[in-house]
Design a protein around this motif. Structure first.
Motif, PDB file in Angstrom:
ATOM      1  N   ALA A   1       0.845  -1.259  -0.012  1.00 52.58           N
ATOM      2  CA  ALA A   1      -0.119   0.101   0.001  1.00 52.58           C
ATOM      3  C   ALA A   1       0.794   1.402   0.160  1.00 52.58           C
ATOM      4  O   ALA A   1       0.357   2.238  -0.696  1.00 52.58           O
ATOM      5  CB  ALA A   1      -0.889   0.029   1.141  1.00 52.58           C
ATOM      6  N   GLY A   2       1.858   1.166   0.645  1.00 48.26           N
ATOM      7  CA  GLY A   2       2.782   2.310   0.681  1.00 48.26           C
ATOM      8  C   GLY A   2       3.508   2.643  -0.527  1.00 48.26           C
ATOM      9  O   GLY A   2       3.653   3.692  -1.016  1.00 48.26           O
ATOM     10  N   LEU A   3       4.039   1.557  -1.289  1.00 48.52           N
ATOM     11  CA  LEU A   3       4.629   1.818  -2.607  1.00 48.52           C
ATOM     12  C   LEU A   3       3.568   2.396  -3.592  1.00 48.52           C
ATOM     13  O   LEU A   3       3.985   3.181  -4.271  1.00 48.52           O
ATOM     14  CB  LEU A   3       5.036   0.456  -3.159  1.00 48.52           C
ATOM     15  N   ILE A   4       2.257   2.072  -3.458  1.00 48.33           N
ATOM     16  CA  ILE A   4       1.432   2.256  -4.401  1.00 48.33           C
ATOM     17  C   ILE A   4       1.017   3.978  -4.096  1.00 48.33           C
ATOM     18  O   ILE A   4       0.930   4.716  -5.004  1.00 48.33           O
ATOM     19  CB  ILE A   4      -0.107   1.587  -4.261  1.00 48.33           C
ATOM     20  N   ASP A   5       0.933   4.326  -2.910  1.00 48.43           N
ATOM     21  CA  ASP A   5       0.895   5.800  -2.375  1.00 48.43           C
ATOM     22  C   ASP A   5       1.904   6.502  -2.869  1.00 48.43           C
ATOM     23  O   ASP A   5       1.783   7.715  -3.351  1.00 48.43           O
ATOM     24  CB  ASP A   5       0.694   5.671  -0.987  1.00 48.43           C
ATOM     25  N   ARG A   6       3.259   6.033  -2.779  1.00 47.06           N
ATOM     26  CA  ARG A   6       4.504   6.756  -3.265  1.00 47.06           C
ATOM     27  C   ARG A   6       4.534   7.008  -4.711  1.00 47.06           C
ATOM     28  O   ARG A   6       4.576   8.282  -5.116  1.00 47.06           O
ATOM     29  CB  ARG A   6       5.842   5.994  -2.829  1.00 47.06           C
ATOM     30  N   GLU A   7       4.011   6.145  -5.439  1.00 46.05           N
ATOM     31  CA  GLU A   7       4.079   6.281  -6.945  1.00 46.05           C
ATOM     32  C   GLU A   7       2.985   6.957  -7.764  1.00 46.05           C
ATOM     33  O   GLU A   7       3.023   7.713  -8.624  1.00 46.05           O
ATOM     34  CB  GLU A   7       4.248   4.952  -7.448  1.00 46.05           C
ATOM     35  N   VAL A   8       1.673   6.856  -7.088  1.00 47.07           N
ATOM     36  CA  VAL A   8       0.615   7.527  -7.546  1.00 47.07           C
ATOM     37  C   VAL A   8       0.229   8.953  -6.810  1.00 47.07           C
ATOM     38  O   VAL A   8      -0.087   9.769  -7.600  1.00 47.07           O
ATOM     39  CB  VAL A   8      -0.499   6.439  -7.336  1.00 47.07           C
ATOM     40  N   ASN A   9       0.436   9.014  -5.700  1.00 49.00           N
ATOM     41  CA  ASN A   9       0.021  10.201  -4.755  1.00 49.00           C
ATOM     42  C   ASN A   9       1.155  11.012  -4.701  1.00 49.00           C
ATOM     43  O   ASN A   9       0.971  12.320  -4.866  1.00 49.00           O
ATOM     44  CB  ASN A   9      -0.676   9.753  -3.700  1.00 49.00           C
ATOM     45  N   GLN A  10       2.378  10.503  -4.215  1.00 50.74           N
ATOM     46  CA  GLN A  10       3.593  11.386  -3.685  1.00 50.74           C
ATOM     47  C   GLN A  10       4.152  11.845  -5.201  1.00 50.74           C
ATOM     48  O   GLN A  10       4.364  12.970  -5.206  1.00 50.74           O
ATOM     49  CB  GLN A  10       4.400  10.630  -2.770  1.00 50.74           C
ATOM     50  N   ASN A  11       4.581  10.852  -5.914  1.00 47.39           N
ATOM     51  CA  ASN A  11       4.987  11.105  -7.173  1.00 47.39           C
ATOM     52  C   ASN A  11       3.852  11.330  -8.378  1.00 47.39           C
ATOM     53  O   ASN A  11       2.674  10.662  -8.007  1.00 47.39           O
ATOM     54  CB  ASN A  11       6.220  10.093  -7.532  1.00 47.39           C
ATOM     55  N   SER A  12       4.187  11.959  -9.141  1.00 46.38           N
ATOM     56  CA  SER A  12       3.183  11.817 -10.436  1.00 46.38           C
ATOM     57  C   SER A  12       3.285  10.690 -11.408  1.00 46.38           C
ATOM     58  O   SER A  12       4.474  10.471 -11.826  1.00 46.38           O
ATOM     59  CB  SER A  12       3.600  13.170 -11.105  1.00 46.38           C
ATOM     60  N   TRP A  13       2.154  10.354 -11.543  1.00 50.28           N
ATOM     61  CA  TRP A  13       2.139   9.048 -12.135  1.00 50.28           C
ATOM     62  C   TRP A  13       2.250   9.334 -13.780  1.00 50.28           C
ATOM     63  O   TRP A  13       1.631  10.058 -14.554  1.00 50.28           O
ATOM     64  CB  TRP A  13       0.894   8.288 -12.055  1.00 50.28           C
ATOM     65  N   THR A  14       3.303   9.028 -14.607  1.00 48.02           N
ATOM     66  CA  THR A  14       3.744   9.513 -15.904  1.00 48.02           C
ATOM     67  C   THR A  14       3.612   8.588 -16.867  1.00 48.02           C
ATOM     68  O   THR A  14       3.655   9.038 -18.113  1.00 48.02           O
ATOM     69  CB  THR A  14       5.097  10.043 -15.711  1.00 48.02           C
ATOM     70  N   ALA A  15       3.253   7.285 -16.652  1.00 49.03           N
ATOM     71  CA  ALA A  15       3.191   6.364 -17.548  1.00 49.03           C
ATOM     72  C   ALA A  15       2.087   6.697 -18.598  1.00 49.03           C
ATOM     73  O   ALA A  15       2.160   6.311 -19.991  1.00 49.03           O
ATOM     74  CB  ALA A  15       3.131   4.913 -17.258  1.00 49.03           C
ATOM     75  N   ASN A  16       0.896   7.301 -18.292  1.00 48.03           N
ATOM     76  CA  ASN A  16      -0.081   7.613 -18.996  1.00 48.03           C
ATOM     77  C   ASN A  16      -0.199   8.969 -19.507  1.00 48.03           C
ATOM     78  O   ASN A  16      -1.264   9.465 -19.749  1.00 48.03           O
ATOM     79  CB  ASN A  16      -1.305   7.120 -18.469  1.00 48.03           C
ATOM     80  N   ASP A  17       0.946   9.773 -19.128  1.00 52.05           N
ATOM     81  CA  ASP A  17       0.805  11.371 -19.547  1.00 52.05           C
ATOM     82  C   ASP A  17       0.341  11.529 -20.947  1.00 52.05           C
ATOM     83  O   ASP A  17       1.006  10.892 -21.907  1.00 52.05           O
ATOM     84  CB  ASP A  17       2.005  12.053 -19.426  1.00 52.05           C
ATOM     85  N   PRO A  18      -0.565  12.549 -21.412  1.00 53.11           N
ATOM     86  CA  PRO A  18      -0.855  12.863 -22.599  1.00 53.11           C
ATOM     87  C   PRO A  18       0.068  13.565 -23.285  1.00 53.11           C
ATOM     88  O   PRO A  18       1.065  13.951 -22.566  1.00 53.11           O
ATOM     89  CB  PRO A  18      -2.214  13.365 -22.420  1.00 53.11           C
ATOM     90  N   PHE A  19       0.087  13.976 -24.528  1.00 55.86           N
ATOM     91  CA  PHE A  19       1.080  14.785 -25.296  1.00 55.86           C
ATOM     92  C   PHE A  19       1.482  16.024 -24.887  1.00 55.86           C
ATOM     93  O   PHE A  19       2.484  16.591 -25.003  1.00 55.86           O
ATOM     94  CB  PHE A  19       1.022  14.567 -26.639  1.00 55.86           C
ATOM     95  N   PHE A  20       0.370  16.510 -24.270  1.00 55.57           N
ATOM     96  CA  PHE A  20       0.624  18.042 -23.532  1.00 55.57           C
ATOM     97  C   PHE A  20       1.236  18.212 -22.236  1.00 55.57           C
ATOM     98  O   PHE A  20       1.016  19.258 -21.727  1.00 55.57           O
ATOM     99  CB  PHE A  20      -0.815  18.739 -23.645  1.00 55.57           C
TER     100      PHE A  20
END
Length: 219
Positions: free
Chosen positions: A107-126
């Motif tokens: 749960a902590g790793l999910i929180d770190r990668e999704v909430n604390q850091n920005s999830w970038t794998a699905n970032d759109p072109f802009f």
């Protein structure tokens, strides 16, 4: 007319011609100076100083181009975070007294990668993160490992007895963690309707893990 009178006339005529030519030159020079002062010189940058809508449009276009050229590299520098801290420990919000530390770490790793850091794998072109490589690959690797962990946890430990039904929270969390990491809220090539984004699914998985751990702590 004497020779001296003729010589004086020629001299006066030459003097008038010389003054006339100097007057043209001074006018030309002053005209050139005023042209330069008005910014009507040649070249692209000289045309930016000319009055009128055309030069205003050029200045606006140049400003937008400069902003775009600065937006992506600066944004990538700000967003990029490969959080590979081997001393990572889950926060108090992810722990449950008497619960599973393995679930708390997940749960902590999910929180770190999704909430604390920005999830970038699905970032759109802009968004600047769309040009990143290491960070989105690292994040998707984390989620892939957690998905495998969730599957094994559900299959091996999420049953009260070997043949009993799996815990619903663990089962749901394991399924959510297998959601693709590159799904944004809208993809017109797939559907015109909004979709559940990757990070929203992972947040839901974290909620399920915390619910299971809280119930486990209560016995």
């Amino acid at each position: 007319m004497s020779f001296s009178d003729r010589l004086a006339g020629w001299r006066e005529n030459l003097r008038h011609r010389w003054m006339y030519r100097r007057g043209d030159g001074s006018q030309t020079a002053s005209g050139g100076s005023s042209t330069a002062a008005n910014g009507s010189g040649g070249g692209f940058f000289g045309s930016l100083n000319r009055p009128g809508m055309g030069s205003m449009a050029k200045r606006a276009g140049l400003a937008i181009l400069v902003l775009i050229l600065l937006y992506y590299p600066i944004g990538m520098f700000i967003v990029h975070t490969v959080d590979d801290d081997i001393e990572f420990t889950p926060s108090a919000a992810d722990k449950a007294e008497g619960g599973s530390m393995a679930v708390a770490f997940a749960a902590g790793l999910i929180d770190r990668e999704v909430n604390q850091n920005s999830w970038t794998a699905n970032d759109p072109f802009f968004q600047p993160g769309t040009l990143l490589d290491n960070m989105p690959n690292f994040q998707q690797g984390i989620m892939s490992a957690l998905a495998r962990f969730g599957f094994e946890l559900t299959d091996q430990l999420g049953r009260t007895r070997g043949s009993s039904e799996a815990d619903p929270d663990l089962q749901r969390a394991a399924g959510l963690l297998q959601y693709p990491g590159n799904v944004w809220i809208w993809n017109p090539s797939v559907s015109l309707a909004p979709r559940a984004s990757s990070e929203s699914q992972y947040r839901d998985a974290r909620t399920r893990l915390l619910a299971y751990n809280a119930r486990l702590a209560k016995g």
